[in-house]
Write a protein that holds these residues in place. Structure first.
Motif, PDB file in Angstrom:
ATOM      1  N   THR A 150       0.826  -1.190   0.000  1.00 13.26           N
ATOM      2  CA  THR A 150       0.000   0.000   0.000  1.00 13.26           C
ATOM      3  C   THR A 150       0.866   1.248   0.000  1.00 13.26           C
ATOM      4  O   THR A 150       1.863   1.333   0.710  1.00 13.26           O
ATOM      5  CB  THR A 150      -0.930   0.013   1.232  1.00 13.26           C
ATOM      6  N   LEU A 151       0.476   2.228  -0.801  1.00 21.75           N
ATOM      7  CA  LEU A 151       1.222   3.476  -0.900  1.00 21.75           C
ATOM      8  C   LEU A 151       1.178   4.208   0.439  1.00 21.75           C
ATOM      9  O   LEU A 151       0.109   4.324   1.045  1.00 21.75           O
ATOM     10  CB  LEU A 151       0.614   4.348  -1.995  1.00 21.75           C
ATOM     11  N   PRO A 152       2.307   4.698   0.947  1.00 27.10           N
ATOM     12  CA  PRO A 152       2.278   5.441   2.214  1.00 27.10           C
ATOM     13  C   PRO A 152       1.358   6.653   2.122  1.00 27.10           C
ATOM     14  O   PRO A 152       1.194   7.256   1.051  1.00 27.10           O
ATOM     15  CB  PRO A 152       3.742   5.850   2.414  1.00 27.10           C
ATOM     16  N   LEU A 153       0.780   7.009   3.253  1.00 32.74           N
ATOM     17  CA  LEU A 153      -0.177   8.108   3.266  1.00 32.74           C
ATOM     18  C   LEU A 153       0.471   9.422   2.853  1.00 32.74           C
ATOM     19  O   LEU A 153      -0.140  10.212   2.109  1.00 32.74           O
ATOM     20  CB  LEU A 153      -0.790   8.225   4.661  1.00 32.74           C
ATOM     21  N   GLU A 154       1.684   9.682   3.306  1.00 33.45           N
ATOM     22  CA  GLU A 154       2.345  10.941   2.948  1.00 33.45           C
ATOM     23  C   GLU A 154       2.642  11.002   1.451  1.00 33.45           C
ATOM     24  O   GLU A 154       2.565  12.074   0.846  1.00 33.45           O
ATOM     25  CB  GLU A 154       3.650  11.081   3.754  1.00 33.45           C
ATOM     26  N   THR A 155       2.961   9.879   0.857  1.00 29.35           N
ATOM     27  CA  THR A 155       3.197   9.861  -0.592  1.00 29.35           C
ATOM     28  C   THR A 155       1.910  10.125  -1.353  1.00 29.35           C
ATOM     29  O   THR A 155       1.907  10.820  -2.375  1.00 29.35           O
ATOM     30  CB  THR A 155       3.796   8.507  -1.004  1.00 29.35           C
ATOM     31  N   ALA A 156       0.807   9.571  -0.872  1.00 27.00           N
ATOM     32  CA  ALA A 156      -0.477   9.812  -1.531  1.00 27.00           C
ATOM     33  C   ALA A 156      -0.889  11.271  -1.448  1.00 27.00           C
ATOM     34  O   ALA A 156      -1.593  11.782  -2.333  1.00 27.00           O
ATOM     35  CB  ALA A 156      -1.553   8.920  -0.901  1.00 27.00           C
ATOM     36  N   ARG A 157      -0.468  11.976  -0.403  1.00 25.33           N
ATOM     37  CA  ARG A 157      -0.848  13.382  -0.226  1.00 25.33           C
ATOM     38  C   ARG A 157       0.063  14.343  -0.969  1.00 25.33           C
ATOM     39  O   ARG A 157      -0.220  15.539  -1.024  1.00 25.33           O
ATOM     40  CB  ARG A 157      -0.804  13.734   1.264  1.00 25.33           C
ATOM     41  N   ALA A 158       1.155  13.873  -1.540  1.00 26.59           N
ATOM     42  CA  ALA A 158       2.201  14.767  -2.045  1.00 26.59           C
ATOM     43  C   ALA A 158       1.712  15.671  -3.166  1.00 26.59           C
ATOM     44  O   ALA A 158       2.150  16.825  -3.267  1.00 26.59           O
ATOM     45  CB  ALA A 158       3.404  13.942  -2.506  1.00 26.59           C
ATOM     46  N   ARG A 159       0.827  15.206  -4.016  1.00 25.83           N
ATOM     47  CA  ARG A 159       0.400  15.992  -5.183  1.00 25.83           C
ATOM     48  C   ARG A 159      -1.044  16.458  -5.064  1.00 25.83           C
ATOM     49  O   ARG A 159      -1.712  16.689  -6.063  1.00 25.83           O
ATOM     50  CB  ARG A 159       0.572  15.148  -6.448  1.00 25.83           C
ATOM     51  N   GLY A 160      -1.509  16.610  -3.853  1.00 28.20           N
ATOM     52  CA  GLY A 160      -2.859  17.101  -3.661  1.00 28.20           C
ATOM     53  C   GLY A 160      -3.862  15.973  -3.545  1.00 28.20           C
ATOM     54  O   GLY A 160      -3.523  14.797  -3.526  1.00 28.20           O
ATOM     55  N   MET A 161      -5.122  16.361  -3.484  1.00 27.27           N
ATOM     56  CA  MET A 161      -6.184  15.394  -3.223  1.00 27.27           C
ATOM     57  C   MET A 161      -7.472  15.883  -3.865  1.00 27.27           C
ATOM     58  O   MET A 161      -7.688  17.080  -4.056  1.00 27.27           O
ATOM     59  CB  MET A 161      -6.382  15.249  -1.719  1.00 27.27           C
ATOM     60  N   ILE A 162      -8.339  14.932  -4.203  1.00 33.60           N
ATOM     61  CA  ILE A 162      -9.702  15.245  -4.624  1.00 33.60           C
ATOM     62  C   ILE A 162     -10.636  14.702  -3.557  1.00 33.60           C
ATOM     63  O   ILE A 162     -10.663  13.498  -3.298  1.00 33.60           O
ATOM     64  CB  ILE A 162     -10.034  14.634  -5.994  1.00 33.60           C
ATOM     65  N   GLY A 163     -11.364  15.602  -2.908  1.00 36.35           N
ATOM     66  CA  GLY A 163     -12.336  15.200  -1.904  1.00 36.35           C
ATOM     67  C   GLY A 163     -13.684  14.939  -2.529  1.00 36.35           C
ATOM     68  O   GLY A 163     -14.181  15.770  -3.306  1.00 36.35           O
ATOM     69  N   VAL A 164     -14.278  13.791  -2.215  1.00 37.03           N
ATOM     70  CA  VAL A 164     -15.541  13.369  -2.841  1.00 37.03           C
ATOM     71  C   VAL A 164     -16.582  13.172  -1.755  1.00 37.03           C
ATOM     72  O   VAL A 164     -16.368  12.410  -0.803  1.00 37.03           O
ATOM     73  CB  VAL A 164     -15.351  12.062  -3.642  1.00 37.03           C
ATOM     74  N   ASP A 165     -17.699  13.865  -1.904  1.00 39.13           N
ATOM     75  CA  ASP A 165     -18.838  13.699  -1.005  1.00 39.13           C
ATOM     76  C   ASP A 165     -19.882  12.845  -1.717  1.00 39.13           C
ATOM     77  O   ASP A 165     -20.350  13.206  -2.812  1.00 39.13           O
ATOM     78  CB  ASP A 165     -19.424  15.057  -0.628  1.00 39.13           C
ATOM     79  N   THR A 166     -20.254  11.723  -1.114  1.00 34.67           N
ATOM     80  CA  THR A 166     -21.200  10.788  -1.715  1.00 34.67           C
ATOM     81  C   THR A 166     -22.618  11.169  -1.332  1.00 34.67           C
ATOM     82  O   THR A 166     -22.928  11.343  -0.153  1.00 34.67           O
ATOM     83  CB  THR A 166     -20.902   9.356  -1.245  1.00 34.67           C
ATOM     84  N   ASN A 167     -23.484  11.282  -2.333  1.00 38.59           N
ATOM     85  CA  ASN A 167     -24.873  11.654  -2.109  1.00 38.59           C
ATOM     86  C   ASN A 167     -25.794  10.672  -2.813  1.00 38.59           C
ATOM     87  O   ASN A 167     -25.343   9.746  -3.497  1.00 38.59           O
ATOM     88  CB  ASN A 167     -25.130  13.077  -2.613  1.00 38.59           C
ATOM     89  N   ALA A 168     -27.091  10.881  -2.647  1.00 38.69           N
ATOM     90  CA  ALA A 168     -28.062   9.934  -3.188  1.00 38.69           C
ATOM     91  C   ALA A 168     -28.112   9.956  -4.708  1.00 38.69           C
ATOM     92  O   ALA A 168     -28.506   8.957  -5.323  1.00 38.69           O
ATOM     93  CB  ALA A 168     -29.446  10.224  -2.618  1.00 38.69           C
ATOM     94  N   ASP A 169     -27.730  11.062  -5.335  1.00 45.45           N
ATOM     95  CA  ASP A 169     -27.851  11.147  -6.788  1.00 45.45           C
ATOM     96  C   ASP A 169     -26.611  11.700  -7.479  1.00 45.45           C
ATOM     97  O   ASP A 169     -26.616  11.887  -8.687  1.00 45.45           O
ATOM     98  CB  ASP A 169     -29.059  12.009  -7.174  1.00 45.45           C
ATOM     99  N   HIS A 170     -25.542  12.006  -6.743  1.00 46.00           N
ATOM    100  CA  HIS A 170     -24.350  12.522  -7.398  1.00 46.00           C
ATOM    101  C   HIS A 170     -23.152  12.457  -6.452  1.00 46.00           C
ATOM    102  O   HIS A 170     -23.301  12.336  -5.235  1.00 46.00           O
ATOM    103  CB  HIS A 170     -24.565  13.970  -7.868  1.00 46.00           C
ATOM    104  N   PHE A 171     -21.957  12.558  -7.062  1.00 46.31           N
ATOM    105  CA  PHE A 171     -20.715  12.765  -6.333  1.00 46.31           C
ATOM    106  C   PHE A 171     -20.368  14.246  -6.428  1.00 46.31           C
ATOM    107  O   PHE A 171     -20.319  14.801  -7.529  1.00 46.31           O
ATOM    108  CB  PHE A 171     -19.557  11.945  -6.923  1.00 46.31           C
TER     109      PHE A 171
END
Length: 542
Positions: A296-317
């Motif tokens: 598994t990729l280390p957490l700090e490595t996964a964060r290095a180039r930013g992130m996309i935050g996704v909120d899950t809803n009943a009809d869309h992301f």
């Protein structure tokens, strides 16, 4: 922050450990279908008998009972088919035990909620975190009867679990109950019977490394030829030597075909399953294999180039891109889907929305997607939400388990990691701290978009709030800096502004005399300074 529960740490979700691909068996002759039906019915009967024996063993099951069951099945089929049947039986029994434990947990939560509400006075108002009392005596009485029923169910379920008893329906309980509602489902008895028999067939074989093309029972060659090793009682149906039957159909996996071909040419294990889709009248072959465990990729490595935050809803992301410092970048994105209709339609909608989300993540160059670690199991009970039937239907319709599994699998193919975060307070804090500041006449920010920012910041390890709260207006020196955006030790963000001249304000010149002569006229202005002070960016960097 009193009264808030402690948040769990974010983590990188492990990647998928298995692969499954499917292709249709086209142009089967009537003889091919007759053989497949005979094999499925014979081995399905053996699987039903073995499952019954395993359920009868209960908690007394051991290596000796398993070996005895396998020897009995080997005489009626083959050693490899007997091994596949007993393994499937063990998996089914273990799954039923897990479902039994979840059912007991739901009953326990419902009983706890009803006991709390029944102990309150009539008409007492509830809070956001706990329901209040019932509105009338009649409602209180009906609920007390339901409490008694739940307690009876709980007692029976606990007794079954302690005794090792499970209840399994090969073919599915839903299809079994459909037999009593043929008019509502618009099925005839013959159509239902065909589905019931097809659902109880067993035409599958586990792979074996070192065997020819990775499977000795159901063999698929690189050119797509499919052959089946028939069980002993059906050996007279073989059309080639060694008791094998070769189908006229040819398969060619369009998806992951090269990976499948590499495995079978190296004689690595590949499991196969053949089944009939009675609604379409088509036969399908599914190939599956395991992948080696990937670190598994280390957490700090996964964060290095930013992130996309996704909120899950009943009809869309609702998705928002953030840089590695937690600053929102660009505009919010929404990927809609429709979860109405059949299960196939819902699954296709989820796949399509996730495909668009992943393609966008690849284009912007991030390496990770942050998503809430949702679990609506305790939220689906009618005891917790009472009359809010629409809300219960809403959360029940969100396929959180399937969504997370599919997202991890699809993201891994594009080199993306998935970071799971605690879902607590993301919508509330996101709307409080991000919705209004980011809204402009040309940008409409919804509560879900703001929640996506909160999820992304939590996945990056930042606090959801943009800044610390301002100090009291009368004693600002005691409370500290008013808008402390950066943490301690950050270079140059909270320091004193450098002087615009070569000496401190009010101090003597370095040489003890002026650098330039006094001007002849007092009306002539001083020459502009050649030094400039550059204002640092106000964006958060820590």
């Amino acid at each position: 922050m009193d009264g808030l529960r402690k948040l769990t740490a974010s983590f990188v979700v492990p990647g998928p450990c298995g692969v499954a691909v499917r292709d249709r068996l086209k142009h089967l002759t009537p003889e091919d279908e007759r053989v497949l039906r005979a094999v499925g019915a014979h081995q399905g009967a053996l699987a039903s008998r073995d499952l019954k024996a395993r359920c009868a063993d209960g908690l007394e099951h051991g290596a000796q009972t398993w070996a005895a069951r396998k020897r009995e099945l080997t005489a009626l089929s083959s050693s490899r088919i007997a091994g596949a049947i007993t393994k499937a039986t063990h998996d089914q029994w273990a799954l039923t035990r897990r479902c039994q434990a979840a059912h007991i947990q739901n009953l326990t939560a419902g009983i706890k909620t009803l006991r709390h509400r029944l102990s309150l006075p009539l008409g007492e108002k509830g809070t956001k975190r706990a329901a209040g009392g019932y509105r009338s005596k009649s409602e209180w009485f009906r609920t007390s009867r339901r409490l008694a029923a739940l307690e009876d169910r709980h007692t029976a379920a606990v007794a079954d679990r302690q005794a090792g008893r499970v209840r399994v329906v090969r073919g599915g309980k839903r299809l079994l109950n459909t037999r009593h509602h043929l008019t509502e489902t618009e099925l005839t008895e013959d159509e239902w019977r065909e589905r019931w028999e097809a659902g109880r067939w067993f035409v599958a074989a586990d792979g074996e490394s070192g065997k020819r093309f990775g499977n000795e029972t159901i063999r698929v060659t690189p050119d797509g030829e499919v052959s089946i090793r028939l069980p002993v009682p059906l050996a007279h149906l073989a059309n080639t030597k060694h008791g094998r039957y070769v189908l006229t159909a040819r398969i060619a996996f369009a998806h992951r075909g090269a990976e499948w071909a590499d495995r079978i040419e190296a004689n690595r294990a590949v499991a196969y399953r053949i089944h009939l889709d009675t609604k379409r009248g088509r036969w399908y072959l599914t190939a599956s294999w395991q992948r080696p465990v990937v670190q598994t990729l280390p957490l700090e490595t996964a964060r290095a180039r930013g992130m996309i935050g996704v909120d899950t809803n009943a009809d869309h992301f609702a998705a928002y891109r953030l840089d590695r410092h937690g600053n929102p970048v660009g505009e919010p994105h929404r990927f809609g889907y429709d979860l109405s209709g059949s299960a196939g339609h819902r699954d296709a909608q989820i796949r399509h929305a996730l495909t668009r989300l992943i393609n966008w993540a690849v284009r912007v160059g991030v390496t990770a997607i942050g998503i809430e670690d949702l679990d609506f199991t305790p939220e689906k009970t009618r005891e917790k939400h009472g009359r809010q039937k629409r809300f219960r239907q809403l959360i029940s319709g969100i396929p959180t388990g399937k969504l997370k599994a599919r997202l991890v699998s699809m993201a891994a193919e594009h080199g993306l990691s998935v970071v799971a975060v605690d879902p607590a307070y993301t919508s509330m804090w996101g709307a409080q701290h991000w919705q209004k500041p980011l809204a402009t006449p040309r940008r409409k920010m919804s509560r879900h978009d703001a929640a996506g920012i909160a999820i992304g910041r939590r996945a990056l390890g930042h606090r959801v709030r943009r800044r610390t709260a301002p100090p009291p207006h009368d004693r600002s020196d005691r409370a500290g800096h008013r808008t402390a955006q950066a943490g301690p030790g950050t270079r140059g963000r909270e320091g004193i502004r450098p002087p615009t001249t070569d000496r401190p304000p009010g101090g003597p010149p370095p040489s003890g005399k002026r650098k330039r002569e006094p001007s002849a006229s007092k009306t002539v202005r001083d020459a502009p300074s050649t030094q400039q002070w550059v204002q640092d960016s106000l964006m958060r960097t820590g």
